[in-house]
Design a protein around this motif. Structure first.
Motif, PDB file in Angstrom:
ATOM      1  N   ARG A   1       0.852  -1.167   0.025  1.00  0.00           N
ATOM      2  CA  ARG A   1       0.121   0.044  -0.093  1.00  0.00           C
ATOM      3  C   ARG A   1       0.886   1.270   0.024  1.00  0.00           C
ATOM      4  O   ARG A   1       0.611   2.213  -0.681  1.00  0.00           O
ATOM      5  N   ALA A   2       2.054   1.155   0.774  1.00  0.00           N
ATOM      6  CA  ALA A   2       2.900   2.286   1.042  1.00  0.00           C
ATOM      7  C   ALA A   2       3.841   2.412  -0.350  1.00  0.00           C
ATOM      8  O   ALA A   2       3.928   3.864  -0.810  1.00  0.00           O
ATOM      9  N   GLU A   3       3.598   1.427  -1.242  1.00  0.00           N
ATOM     10  CA  GLU A   3       4.404   1.721  -2.579  1.00  0.00           C
ATOM     11  C   GLU A   3       3.411   2.158  -3.761  1.00  0.00           C
ATOM     12  O   GLU A   3       3.677   2.388  -4.812  1.00  0.00           O
ATOM     13  N   GLY A   4       1.929   1.914  -3.413  1.00  0.00           N
ATOM     14  CA  GLY A   4       1.103   2.438  -4.378  1.00  0.00           C
ATOM     15  C   GLY A   4      -0.066   1.250  -4.625  1.00  0.00           C
ATOM     16  O   GLY A   4      -0.626   1.637  -5.708  1.00  0.00           O
ATOM     17  N   LEU A   5      -0.139   0.258  -4.115  1.00  0.00           N
ATOM     18  CA  LEU A   5      -1.187  -0.456  -4.297  1.00  0.00           C
ATOM     19  C   LEU A   5      -2.498  -0.035  -4.160  1.00  0.00           C
ATOM     20  O   LEU A   5      -2.714   0.581  -3.112  1.00  0.00           O
ATOM     21  N   ALA A   6      -3.316  -0.009  -5.144  1.00  0.00           N
ATOM     22  CA  ALA A   6      -4.824   0.476  -4.976  1.00  0.00           C
ATOM     23  C   ALA A   6      -5.785  -0.414  -4.469  1.00  0.00           C
ATOM     24  O   ALA A   6      -6.894  -0.427  -5.247  1.00  0.00           O
ATOM     25  N   LEU A   7      -5.526  -0.965  -3.214  1.00  0.00           N
ATOM     26  CA  LEU A   7      -6.261  -1.946  -2.731  1.00  0.00           C
ATOM     27  C   LEU A   7      -6.473  -1.604  -1.170  1.00  0.00           C
ATOM     28  O   LEU A   7      -5.141  -1.395  -0.533  1.00  0.00           O
ATOM     29  N   ASP A   8      -7.450  -1.609  -0.517  1.00  0.00           N
ATOM     30  CA  ASP A   8      -7.454  -1.423   0.823  1.00  0.00           C
ATOM     31  C   ASP A   8      -7.371  -2.805   1.587  1.00  0.00           C
ATOM     32  O   ASP A   8      -7.228  -3.766   0.643  1.00  0.00           O
ATOM     33  N   GLU A   9      -7.301  -2.963   2.851  1.00  0.00           N
ATOM     34  CA  GLU A   9      -6.780  -4.213   3.180  1.00  0.00           C
ATOM     35  C   GLU A   9      -7.911  -5.365   2.939  1.00  0.00           C
ATOM     36  O   GLU A   9      -7.426  -6.550   2.456  1.00  0.00           O
ATOM     37  N   ALA A  10      -9.150  -5.104   3.101  1.00  0.00           N
ATOM     38  CA  ALA A  10     -10.290  -6.005   2.777  1.00  0.00           C
ATOM     39  C   ALA A  10     -10.326  -6.516   1.345  1.00  0.00           C
ATOM     40  O   ALA A  10     -10.284  -7.803   0.925  1.00  0.00           O
ATOM     41  N   ALA A  11     -10.022  -5.445   0.308  1.00  0.00           N
ATOM     42  CA  ALA A  11      -9.816  -5.823  -1.086  1.00  0.00           C
ATOM     43  C   ALA A  11      -8.601  -6.329  -1.349  1.00  0.00           C
ATOM     44  O   ALA A  11      -8.734  -7.390  -2.132  1.00  0.00           O
ATOM     45  N   ALA A  12      -7.458  -6.349  -0.420  1.00  0.00           N
ATOM     46  CA  ALA A  12      -6.243  -7.304  -0.753  1.00  0.00           C
ATOM     47  C   ALA A  12      -6.772  -8.575  -0.312  1.00  0.00           C
ATOM     48  O   ALA A  12      -6.019  -9.480  -1.233  1.00  0.00           O
ATOM     49  N   HIS A  13      -7.301  -8.893   0.726  1.00  0.00           N
ATOM     50  CA  HIS A  13      -7.659 -10.458   0.808  1.00  0.00           C
ATOM     51  C   HIS A  13      -8.551 -10.838  -0.187  1.00  0.00           C
ATOM     52  O   HIS A  13      -8.169 -12.181  -0.641  1.00  0.00           O
ATOM     53  N   ALA A  14      -9.469 -10.050  -0.384  1.00  0.00           N
ATOM     54  CA  ALA A  14     -10.468 -10.593  -1.398  1.00  0.00           C
ATOM     55  C   ALA A  14      -9.530 -10.995  -2.840  1.00  0.00           C
ATOM     56  O   ALA A  14      -9.934 -11.896  -3.538  1.00  0.00           O
ATOM     57  N   HIS A  15      -8.730 -10.224  -3.173  1.00  0.00           N
ATOM     58  CA  HIS A  15      -8.045 -10.252  -4.581  1.00  0.00           C
ATOM     59  C   HIS A  15      -7.355 -11.444  -4.265  1.00  0.00           C
ATOM     60  O   HIS A  15      -7.418 -12.298  -5.449  1.00  0.00           O
ATOM     61  N   VAL A  16      -6.530 -11.730  -3.464  1.00  0.00           N
ATOM     62  CA  VAL A  16      -5.702 -13.032  -3.289  1.00  0.00           C
ATOM     63  C   VAL A  16      -6.483 -14.174  -3.273  1.00  0.00           C
ATOM     64  O   VAL A  16      -6.293 -15.267  -4.120  1.00  0.00           O
ATOM     65  N   GLN A  17      -7.630 -14.153  -2.662  1.00  0.00           N
ATOM     66  CA  GLN A  17      -8.543 -15.380  -2.665  1.00  0.00           C
ATOM     67  C   GLN A  17      -8.950 -15.482  -4.009  1.00  0.00           C
ATOM     68  O   GLN A  17      -9.406 -16.377  -4.408  1.00  0.00           O
ATOM     69  N   ALA A  18      -9.511 -14.336  -4.576  1.00  0.00           N
ATOM     70  CA  ALA A  18     -10.081 -14.615  -6.071  1.00  0.00           C
ATOM     71  C   ALA A  18      -9.059 -15.148  -7.136  1.00  0.00           C
ATOM     72  O   ALA A  18      -9.261 -15.980  -7.728  1.00  0.00           O
ATOM     73  N   VAL A  19      -7.901 -14.606  -6.837  1.00  0.00           N
ATOM     74  CA  VAL A  19      -6.572 -15.343  -7.814  1.00  0.00           C
ATOM     75  C   VAL A  19      -6.290 -17.048  -7.390  1.00  0.00           C
ATOM     76  O   VAL A  19      -6.392 -17.732  -8.247  1.00  0.00           O
ATOM     77  N   ALA A  20      -6.362 -17.081  -6.237  1.00  0.00           N
ATOM     78  CA  ALA A  20      -6.499 -18.626  -5.832  1.00  0.00           C
ATOM     79  C   ALA A  20      -7.696 -19.407  -6.284  1.00  0.00           C
ATOM     80  O   ALA A  20      -7.481 -20.613  -6.612  1.00  0.00           O
ATOM     81  N   ARG A  21      -8.568 -18.886  -6.376  1.00  0.00           N
ATOM     82  CA  ARG A  21     -10.046 -19.405  -6.750  1.00  0.00           C
ATOM     83  C   ARG A  21      -9.927 -19.543  -8.154  1.00  0.00           C
ATOM     84  O   ARG A  21     -10.227 -20.721  -8.693  1.00  0.00           O
TER      85      ARG A  21
END
Length: 306
Positions: free
Chosen positions: A218-238
């Motif tokens: 996030r400090a580097e510029g990731l455009a996701l809040d924490e909940a969205a970050a978890h959802a993103h990784v879960q979506a990729v795994a799925r």
């Protein structure tokens, strides 16, 4: 016989490189630059990709002719450690641009080699794995490219590999790194496919890795809040549930992993932002132990198959 000029060439004859090449070859000529002459010869003889046998227009990196065929564009799909050598080989094809779709954050290394030739790093969520019988594509995913590579996006899209250029490629690369640092090491350590990480006992590890990585990225510029970050990784795994992550494929094949290019990149960023990432440091050491065990097995002649 090779063509005098190709619309596109791929440096790297791994599972993903051959998955891309087979799709592209159905639409027009594509060259694949393999590590050595023996590998190139095997590919020219034919390799299974999905349900078909694919005879590759393969050239050997270690035996490129004085005047190799030209390519309008070159995609680099090699392990991180081979980035500079792959970029030098790509330049010998006199391309309009060189595009990396590798793991990690490697654009700066690519730029050092490419100089005035346009280059950049995109990302892909396409998946494939390889065993002794050939390559099994898992998904076409989506490929995101930096501005300037619109022609490559058109070629990939026409071949059934959904692709588009995005001005927010830096943020997209960080999202890809987030998924990689969570999924790849765990798949390698526990010897499971991506989808299995969504269930106990692996889910706790997955969540911990995302939780630690999020503030750094996030400090580097990731455009996701924490909940969205978890959802993103879960979506990729799925979405890649049936896939064997690249790090798992390396462990199973007795090859050195890209742990230092993937988790190592996060640790560098964490040090920059003074953020603790102890779980990532631990899994990096665990995967390094696997790397060292395989290196020792090769030295003693014990093989090292996973």
């Amino acid at each position: 016989m090779p063509h005098a000029r190709y619309p596109l060439a791929i440096v790297g004859a791994g599972a993903l490189g051959l998955h891309f090449a087979a799709r592209l070859a159905a639409r027009g000529p594509v060259a694949v630059l393999a590590r050595d002459a023996a590998t190139a010869a095997r590919l020219r003889a034919g390799v299974r990709v999905g349900d078909a046998r694919f005879h590759v227009d393969a050239l050997a990196l270690d035996e490129l002719p004085a005047e190799p065929p030209a390519a309008d564009w070159v995609i680099v799909l090699v392990k991180a450690a081979d980035t500079e050598a792959a970029a030098r080989a790509a330049l010998r094809l006199r391309p309009r641009g060189v595009l990396s779709l590798q793991n990690g954050l490697l654009e700066d290394r690519l730029r050092v080699v490419c100089g005035a030739v346009p280059c950049g790093q995109g990302l892909t969520t396409a998946g494939a794995w390889r065993d002794a019988s050939g390559v099994t594509p898992v998904s076409t995913g989506e490929t995101l490219l930096p501005p300037g590579f619109e022609a490559v996006a058109t070629l990939l899209d026409a071949a059934g590999l959904p692709a588009r250029v995005t001005p927010d490629i830096a943020a997209a690369r960080l999202a890809k790194l987030l998924a990689n640092v969570a999924i790849n090491p765990l798949a390698a350590i526990f010897r499971v496919r991506n989808g299995e990480l969504l269930a106990p006992p692996y889910r706790a590890w997955l969540d911990a890795l995302v939780r630690e990585a999020w503030p750094v990225l996030r400090a580097e510029g990731l455009a996701l809040d924490e909940a969205a970050a978890h959802a993103h990784v879960q979506a990729v795994a799925r979405a890649t549930a049936a896939n064997r992550a690249s790090m798992l494929q390396d462990v199973e094949a007795g090859r050195r992993t890209e742990i230092d290019a993937i988790t190592g990149a996060l640790l560098v960023l964490a040090a920059r932002h003074v953020q603790p990432v102890p779980t990532h440091a631990a899994v990096q050491q665990m995967v390094r132990v696997l790397d060292e065990a395989r290196a020792a097995s090769r030295r003693t002649g014990d093989g090292g198959a996973g």
